[in-house]
Scaffold this active site. Structure first.
Site, PDB file in Angstrom:
ATOM      1  N   ASP A  38       0.823  -1.216   0.000  1.00  0.00           N
ATOM      2  CA  ASP A  38       0.000   0.000   0.000  1.00  0.00           C
ATOM      3  C   ASP A  38       0.853   1.259   0.000  1.00  0.00           C
ATOM      4  O   ASP A  38       1.828   1.355   0.748  1.00  0.00           O
ATOM      5  CB  ASP A  38      -0.905   0.020   1.230  1.00  0.00           C
ATOM      6  CG  ASP A  38      -2.025  -0.999   1.140  1.00  0.00           C
ATOM      7  OD1 ASP A  38      -2.744  -0.982   0.135  1.00  0.00           O
ATOM      8  OD2 ASP A  38      -2.172  -1.813   2.075  1.00  0.00           O
ATOM      9  N   ASP A 180      -9.913  -6.075  -1.434  1.00  0.00           N
ATOM     10  CA  ASP A 180      -8.996  -5.500  -0.449  1.00  0.00           C
ATOM     11  C   ASP A 180      -9.788  -4.901   0.709  1.00  0.00           C
ATOM     12  O   ASP A 180     -10.498  -3.920   0.537  1.00  0.00           O
ATOM     13  CB  ASP A 180      -8.138  -4.410  -1.119  1.00  0.00           C
ATOM     14  CG  ASP A 180      -7.103  -3.809  -0.179  1.00  0.00           C
ATOM     15  OD1 ASP A 180      -6.983  -4.275   0.970  1.00  0.00           O
ATOM     16  OD2 ASP A 180      -6.401  -2.877  -0.607  1.00  0.00           O
TER      17      ASP A 180
END
Length: 222
Positions: A38, A180
């Site tokens: 991320d 996600d």
């Protein structure tokens, strides 16, 4: 339902940074080959995450890297990352930019031999991105609001996944659907037929039991 390989990829956001090597060794022993990475800019989301600092280590340990950019200026960030070895896929949020810029960035990523796609927040209108999804290799469907790990799964995600699958079956049968956020045993069961790549953060990395139990459960769903 997709016939492509299903993947469970741990999120680096949930790793213990002080024990990164040990965490990587632990997930490699579980048979995991792909890590979710991320990147946040504290603008598009109210948080910061990784820059490029862990990319070389992940590549050295032979992990494929799936990067999710949660940033206001995706082109600038992607240019900074694109030359690193080991990057398999990149998704970014199109919400802060227009469709033409989104399509141009997708092309730029593909031209660098990396899978390219967009990531959509739970409340984003999927229909407005149908033309974009026709050009994507993958899409990251958010099961939580982007920016923080450990959140609970948002139920509307199920409807979003069904909508994405309709678009996939109609326009882009090779589209990889990545979920996600909020993944747990029940979410895996509910979404397995709609998802190809599952991102697991707190669920896997902070599981109080034997992590192999999660891998076994995931494999038994196949």
């Amino acid at each position: 339902m997709s016939i492509m390989t299903k993947i469970l990829e741990p999120s680096l956001l949930s790793f213990d940074i002080k024990n990164m090597e040990a965490n990587l060794y632990e997930v490699k022993k579980l048979g995991i080959t792909q890590i979710h990475y991320d990147v946040m800019d504290n603008k598009f989301v109210p948080n910061t995450a990784f820059d490029t600092e862990w990319l070389d280590l992940l590549h050295k340990n032979e992990f494929a890297i799936s990067i999710h950019f949660m940033v206001e200026q995706p082109r600038k960030w992607i240019k900074k990352f694109i030359s690193f070895a080991g990057i398999k896929a990149i998704t970014f949020h199109p919400e802060p930019i227009d469709v033409n810029e989104t399509l141009n960035i997708l092309k730029f990523i593909k031209d660098n031999n990396v899978l390219a796609g967009i990531a959509l927040k739970p409340d984003t209108n999927i229909s407005q991105y149908e033309v974009v999804l026709k050009q994507c290799d993958l899409i990251t469907v958010m099961g939580v609001q982007p920016g923080f790990g450990g959140q609970k799964f948002i139920p509307i995600t199920i409807a979003n996944l069904k909508k994405i699958n309709e678009i996939k079956n109609k326009f882009n049968k090779k589209l990889i659907i990545q979920l996600d956020g909020g993944v747990n045993f029940e979410v895996l069961k509910q979404t397995y037929n709609y998802v190809d790549w599952f991102v697991s953060g707190s669920f896997l990395m902070k599981y109080s039991g034997n992590k192999q139990d999660i891998i076994n459960y995931f494999n038994d769903l196949k």
